[in-house]
Motif scaffolding. Structure first.
Motif, mmCIF file in Angstrom:
data_model
loop_
_atom_site.group_PDB
_atom_site.id
_atom_site.type_symbol
_atom_site.label_atom_id
_atom_site.label_comp_id
_atom_site.label_asym_id
_atom_site.label_seq_id
_atom_site.Cartn_x
_atom_site.Cartn_y
_atom_site.Cartn_z
ATOM 1 N N GLU A 210 43.741 43.690 47.858
ATOM 2 C CA GLU A 210 44.890 45.876 47.534
ATOM 3 C C GLU A 210 45.019 45.446 46.237
ATOM 4 N N SER A 211 45.952 44.504 45.798
ATOM 5 C CA SER A 211 46.149 45.345 43.962
ATOM 6 C C SER A 211 44.867 45.592 42.640
ATOM 7 N N ARG A 212 43.079 44.965 43.684
ATOM 8 C CA ARG A 212 42.985 45.211 42.278
ATOM 9 C C ARG A 212 42.038 46.073 42.659
ATOM 10 N N LEU A 213 42.126 47.112 43.863
ATOM 11 C CA LEU A 213 41.952 48.108 44.224
ATOM 12 C C LEU A 213 42.423 49.158 42.864
ATOM 13 N N GLU A 214 41.399 50.312 42.562
ATOM 14 C CA GLU A 214 42.346 51.178 42.322
ATOM 15 C C GLU A 214 42.806 52.559 43.084
#
Length: 366
Positions: A210-214
């Motif tokens: 999730e954190s790697r998504l913008e």
């Protein structure tokens, strides 16, 4: 390259990185760079709708991967909670056995003291046979009186020795039971530790995804989650599942619902059972404990040990168990809705009862 194309490539790379692919043989890749600086006459730019479709499919794959990771974490959480509950029970049993051992040792000490006194008395009388005592006494009546008392003493000594033997056996049994319980407790501790590692690994992996998504992609991911839940709920309602549901909550059921709904907004924390945070079965078990009806701690044990009822017969306060492995649970509150603690990163909330795969319904106050 457009911003949308850049986002598409990033989403594709992300999906590949976590080994989440579409059907065999299908793959997404960034468009090949042109052979010359100028655009090819036959080349045509992808339409915005085509790019959006690719992006949505990639995010949907990510959503399913995240969903699976949290599901696996929920399974491990149930294993952790079960080990913790068992450890608590074993600890109580060990304390009881320790008390039995202490009491048994005191009894054994008393019996041994009594046996020693009996042995000293026998030594004092020299173990003279009854016939000799009769000849030496010169008083037949006194002999008979003494013989009666002697016989009673022998019986008492025999009984004392039997009690002593039994006390020794009991003490050895208590010690063996306590040793076995300690071994079980240690095995349970190892299971808990292993489950904790699995939970933390799955949650970290999901959070990393999730954190790697913008921000824009995370918002779209949340929309996809909501759409999937709404689609499942609509299909469930359309099936007529609630057609004949008109159950009225019992007083205990009302109290359980009141407790559960009062926790709305509190965060999900695995292994938690209040008062500031909950996991799914922590919420339901505490709600029913507040209603005066203790139930098993985990969703799997709730499914195994509570009475099963048909969906058409359910009433507010009943628990709906989800997924084939009974890894999630919510409390039915009426009107096709549940209150539940969804997963890490989410708060206790109200959701559609059919928004997840229903395994069945159980009733704590059957």
């Amino acid at each position: 390259m457009s911003k949308r194309s850049t986002m598409t490539m990033a989403a594709v790379a992300l999906v590949c990185a976590v080994t989440v692919l579409t059907a065999p043989g299908a793959a997404f890749a960034a468009p090949a760079p042109p052979a010359s600086p100028g655009p090819s006459p036959s080349a045509s730019a992808p339409s915005p709708s085509a790019s959006a479709t690719v992006e949505t499919k990639d995010l949907e794959a990510v959503r399913k991967k995240i969903e699976k990771l949290y599901h696996d974490a929920a399974v491990a959480t149930d294993a952790y909670n079960a080990a913790e509950e068992k450890a608590d029970q074993q600890s109580v049993e060990i304390v009881k056995l320790a008390r039995k051992i202490a009491a048994g040792q005191e009894r054994l000490d008393r019996l041994e003291a009594g046996a020693a006194a009996a042995a000293r008395e026998q030594y004092r009388t020299g173990g003279v046979p009854r016939e000799a005592q009769f000849l030496l006494s010169g008083d037949p009546q006194q002999f008979l009186d003494n013989a009666g008392r002697m016989h009673q003493g022998q019986l008492a000594t025999k009984n004392l020795l039997q009690q002593l033997e039994q006390a020794q056996k009991d003490l050895a049994g208590y010690a063996a039971d306590a040793s076995a319980k300690w071994k079980d407790l240690e095995q349970g501790r190892k299971k808990k530790a292993a489950a904790k590692k699995r939970i933390e690994k799955q949650i970290k992996e999901a959070q990393a995804l999730e954190s790697r998504l913008e921000q824009k992609e995370r918002e779209r991911l949340a929309e996809l989650e909501a759409e999937a839940a709404e689609k499942a709920q609509t299909a469930w309602l359309s099936s007529g599942a609630l057609k004949d549901v008109d159950g009225t909550a019992t007083q205990a059921g009302k109290e359980a619902v009141r407790y559960a709904t009062a926790q709305i907004g509190k965060p999900y924390v695995w292994g938690a059972e209040g008062p500031k945070s909950f996991d799914c079965s922590g919420l339901t078990s505490q709600a029913w404990a507040a209603a005066g009806t203790p139930i098993p701690r985990t969703s799997q044990e709730q499914w195994k040990r509570l009475k099963h009822v048909d969906v058409k017969d359910m009433r507010p306060g009943d628990l709906i168990i989800y997924f084939a492995d009974a890894s999630h649970v919510g409390m039915y509150i009426g009107d096709g809705s549940i209150v539940h603690a969804p997963r890490p990163g989410r708060d206790v909330t109200v959701a559609g009862a059919g928004s997840m795969e229903i395994l069945g319904v159980v009733r704590p106050d059957a």
